[in-house]
Design a protein around this motif. Structure first.
Motif, mmCIF file in Angstrom:
data_model
loop_
_atom_site.group_PDB
_atom_site.id
_atom_site.type_symbol
_atom_site.label_atom_id
_atom_site.label_comp_id
_atom_site.label_asym_id
_atom_site.label_seq_id
_atom_site.Cartn_x
_atom_site.Cartn_y
_atom_site.Cartn_z
ATOM 1 N N PRO B 31 0.810 -1.227 0.000
ATOM 2 C CA PRO B 31 0.000 0.000 0.000
ATOM 3 C C PRO B 31 0.844 1.279 0.000
ATOM 4 O O PRO B 31 0.456 2.283 -0.598
ATOM 5 N N GLY B 34 1.727 1.820 -3.393
ATOM 6 C CA GLY B 34 0.495 2.182 -4.085
ATOM 7 C C GLY B 34 0.181 3.658 -3.891
ATOM 8 O O GLY B 34 -0.176 4.369 -4.837
ATOM 9 N N THR B 35 0.354 4.136 -2.661
ATOM 10 C CA THR B 35 0.099 5.542 -2.364
ATOM 11 C C THR B 35 1.078 6.428 -3.111
ATOM 12 O O THR B 35 0.701 7.451 -3.692
ATOM 13 N N ARG B 37 2.576 5.807 -5.874
ATOM 14 C CA ARG B 37 2.212 5.794 -7.281
ATOM 15 C C ARG B 37 1.028 6.740 -7.519
ATOM 16 O O ARG B 37 1.055 7.577 -8.417
ATOM 17 N N LEU B 38 0.024 6.616 -6.649
ATOM 18 C CA LEU B 38 -1.186 7.428 -6.792
ATOM 19 C C LEU B 38 -0.855 8.923 -6.731
ATOM 20 O O LEU B 38 -1.458 9.736 -7.415
ATOM 21 N N SER B 277 -3.027 11.427 -1.625
ATOM 22 C CA SER B 277 -1.847 10.577 -1.532
ATOM 23 C C SER B 277 -0.582 11.405 -1.399
ATOM 24 O O SER B 277 0.371 11.003 -0.713
#
Lengths: 417, 307
Positions: B31, B34-35, B37-38, B277
């Motif tokens: 995650p 993921g954050t 990237r976001l 993010s």
């Protein structure tokens, strides 16, 4: 008691729904109106199910403050219910644009709603309508009739009279003149600024002028409501800065306060709690004889989750929401939520009838920043919570509050640049 | 002997590490990336478009965003400062008192002081909101009873007090943690050391300052870093007492509530996961920086004693 009832009811529905009537289709309603749980379970859902065998409806509300974020998360994850209770304007429009809400404009009973009613849930060009309008709420002031008699004051028509009444209560000392706090901030905006403001900016006329870029939020008609709010502070209870929304409701229903800046949605709660006679008056105008304006805000509608597996049943339900039966059921079980349909709805609640009667004398308008103006960052509909609360607490002058809003709007809204 | 030359495969290392690595990777590391990237994308229409560091430029460069960001960071810092100057010294003092053999009912006090730590934030938030309520709270009545009513203010509603009040509520809730950790390390100090000190004439307060305190410094370091991480992650208490707008006038807005509003949206404001993010990454960097300063600047220089 209530919980056990609720739990057994839920258990019963789940057992019956799965075992005995396995062929029944269950559709779930997402909503932020957790206050209405019993009304849906005892009145609305039975009425619908009686006429539509084979469809079971479950009302599954979320707490109001979490609703939007919870719903967005559920929709993204594909776990949201079949029916979505729609906030007005952009909140739902974005759901429609993202494909989460289906176009329901083609439903037979959509013909029962006028363009104003549909405006909250249509695309900007009006080509698609994605929620069936349920109700609007009207702002004004609810007052304690007994307190008014005791102190010997009459219902105010102008702002001067309004402050004279407040002064009379302050002098009398037995009642808190104005039951409102700034802890939650939104009351200051919706029950304060949006309530008294339309009289200054002339309702829809001013609202449209700001959208068109012809008026600025620093213009006197947009700053004056802040100036009135700034005077409210001294009539509120001790420590109003930390007084929350439920605190204000309780203060009023316990009979400790005289005037409650209200939204009509309070009526059902107040009817149940208050043991004194209540009356209501529309926001006082600036000078006697001025035309009056009220905030008659399209508030709640029902739409279809486009990912639903039971589209036919959902359409059946939504079509029923457009009937006179639903309008009457809803308006009467929830006094203060006024039907948006063209049906004539008789309301048994006298106070609700009184408030809806303002529609005949005054011009209706919706809250100032909900359409289009809350599209950017900063979001004006959130910013005016803060600036209104600041104006009451005195940490912003009315001019600063106006300038703050105008700067925010101009930073992203082209017609204002 | 020749068989012994080949290094043995130590399978147990892999087996013991796997569960933790898998769970931690799935729930934390994945995650986190993921954050990250976001935060490098933006949403146009329904599509995600890569924009590099633009979100961070907006966050720190745009006047409105950066005002909110620095305000939140400043509030976080103040929240942390209150904890460092109230919670931790008080926790140490209580632990020192509890560890003294002269105190009766010490296990009762220990339990009573620790109990709030296991309460939920929501309960603590609402309970204190009620206690401090100017209308129904017992705080104004209690002050009135001792004739100090004039000291009462609607603390949670005033810009100048709200954040400090919340920090003190949080101190009340979590003082049990430093107390327990310090208490444990105080108990682990061997009596011989203290007795040897006594022979040299170091007793009472002097024994605390000269013998015990240096010996529990590593624990104090650990507590400080736990406080730092916890405080810069703060959100729950503020959300339950002041709501997502962290009123009055954003006076209690911390990075956590700023992130929540931005990421998930609030009322009419729609959520912006990309900017959200970016804020989350900034929070991560702030905490990472703080932890690194501690690890490399303080932890490595600390003297440890073995008994």
């Amino acid at each position: 008691m209530n919980t056990t009832k609720l739990v057994s009811a839920l258990l019963a529905t789940s057992f019956l729904g799965t075992a005995a009537f396995a062929q029944d289709v269950t559709i779930t309603v997402e909503s932020w109106r957790n206050d209405d749980l019993l009304i849906w379970q005892n009145t609305i859902i039975p009425a619908f199910e009686a006429g539509h065998p084979g469809i079971k409806v479950v009302f599954a509300p979320t707490a109001p403050a979490q609703y939007n974020s919870a719903l967005n998360a559920k929709l993204a994850a594909g776990t949201a219910g079949d029916l979505i209770t729609c906030r007005p304007f952009d909140g739902s429009l974005s759901l429609y644009d993202a494909g989460h809400l289906a176009d329901v404009g083609g439903l037979e009973n959509m013909a029962n709603f006028g363009p104003v009613a549909k405006s909250g849930w249509s695309t900007d060009d009006g080509s698609a309508t994605f929620c069936v309008p349920m109700a609007s709420v009207i702002h004004g002031f609810i007052y304690n009739k007994e307190a008014f008699e005791e102190v010997g004051v009459d219902v105010p028509n102008t702002t001067d009279e309004f402050f004279a009444v407040l002064d009379a209560f302050k002098e009398d000392g037995n009642y808190i003149p104005l039951s409102m706090g700034t802890a939650d901030q939104w009351e200051a905006a919706t029950m304060g600024y949006a309530n008294i403001g339309p009289n200054y900016w002339k309702g829809e006329e001013g609202r449209m002028a700001v959208i068109a870029g012809d008026q600025k939020l620093t213009d006197p008609q947009w700053v004056a409501p802040y100036a009135q709010l700034a005077r409210w502070g001294e009539y509120m209870g001790d420590g109003f800065e930390a007084q929350s929304y439920p605190d204000s409701q309780n203060l009023f229903t316990l009979g400790r306060a005289a005037i409650y800046p209200a939204g009509s949605w309070e009526l059902s709660g107040f009817n149940a709690q208050a043991e004194f006679a209540m009356g209501a008056f529309n926001p006082p105008v600036q000078a006697a004889g001025d035309e009056c304006y009220i905030s008659d805000h399209v508030d709640i509608a029902l739409g279809m989750n486009s990912a639903t597996k039971n589209a036919d049943e959902v359409r059946t339900f939504l079509n029923w929401v457009g009937t006179a039966e639903f309008a009457s059921l809803y308006a009467n079980s929830l006094p203060g939520f006024f039907s948006l349909s063209n049906h004539t709805v008789e309301m048994s609640d006298p106070l609700a009838q009184e408030i809806v009667g303002w529609r005949n004398d005054c011009n209706s308008s919706i809250r100032p920043y909900h359409q289009i103006l809350s599209r950017g960052t900063p979001n004006l509909a959130n910013e005016y919570w803060v600036s209104s609360a600041n104006a009451i607490r005195g940490s912003m002058t009315p001019e600063e509050a106006g300038a703050h809003m105008q700067d925010g709007l101009a930073s992203w809204y082209e017609p204002q640049q | 002997m020749s068989t012994q030359d080949r290094p043995k495969r130590r399978w147990h290392i892999v087996i013991f590490l796997t569960p933790a690595v898998l769970v931690y990777t799935a729930l934390m590391i994945f995650p986190l990336f993921g954050t990250l990237r976001l935060s490098l994308f933006t949403t146009v229409g329904q599509e995600q478009i890569f924009i590099g560091l633009d979100n961070f430029r907006t966050l720190l460069g745009d006047e409105r965003w950066s005002n909110s960001f620095w305000n939140a960071l400043k509030n976080n810092t103040w929240f942390f400062v209150i904890h460092m100057i109230v919670q931790n010294p008080l926790g140490i003092a209580i632990a020192a008192m509890l560890s003294s053999s002269a105190l009766r009912f010490s296990s009762f006090y220990r339990t009573a002081i620790f109990i709030p730590t296991i309460l939920s934030f929501v309960i603590v938030g609402f309970a204190w909101k009620l206690i401090l309520s100017p209308l129904w709270g017992i705080a104004p009545d209690m002050l009135d009873a001792v004739g100090l009513k004039f000291l009462f203010k609607p603390w949670l509603g005033k810009e100048e007090y709200a954040l400090t009040t919340l920090a003190l509520i949080s101190v009340w809730q979590f003082i049990g943690i430093p107390m327990m950790l310090i208490y444990a390390s105080l108990l682990s100090i061997p009596d011989e050391v203290l007795e040897a000190g006594e022979c040299d004439g170091i007793t009472g307060m002097a024994a605390f300052w000269k013998i015990k305190l240096p010996l529990i410094l590593p624990s104090i370091g650990i507590i400080s870093i736990l406080t730092f991480v916890g405080n810069f992650n703060a959100f729950d208490l503020i959300y339950t007492t002041q709501g997502a707008l962290a009123g009055p006038n954003y006076a209690t807005d911390v990075l956590g509530s700023f992130l929540y509003r931005t990421f998930f949206g609030f009322q009419m404001q729609l959520g912006d996961p990309n900017m959200g993010s970016a804020i989350a990454m900034m929070m991560f960097l702030v905490i990472l920086l703080g932890v690194c300063i501690y690890l490399f600047g303080i932890q490595t220089r600390m003297r440890r004693y073995q008994f």
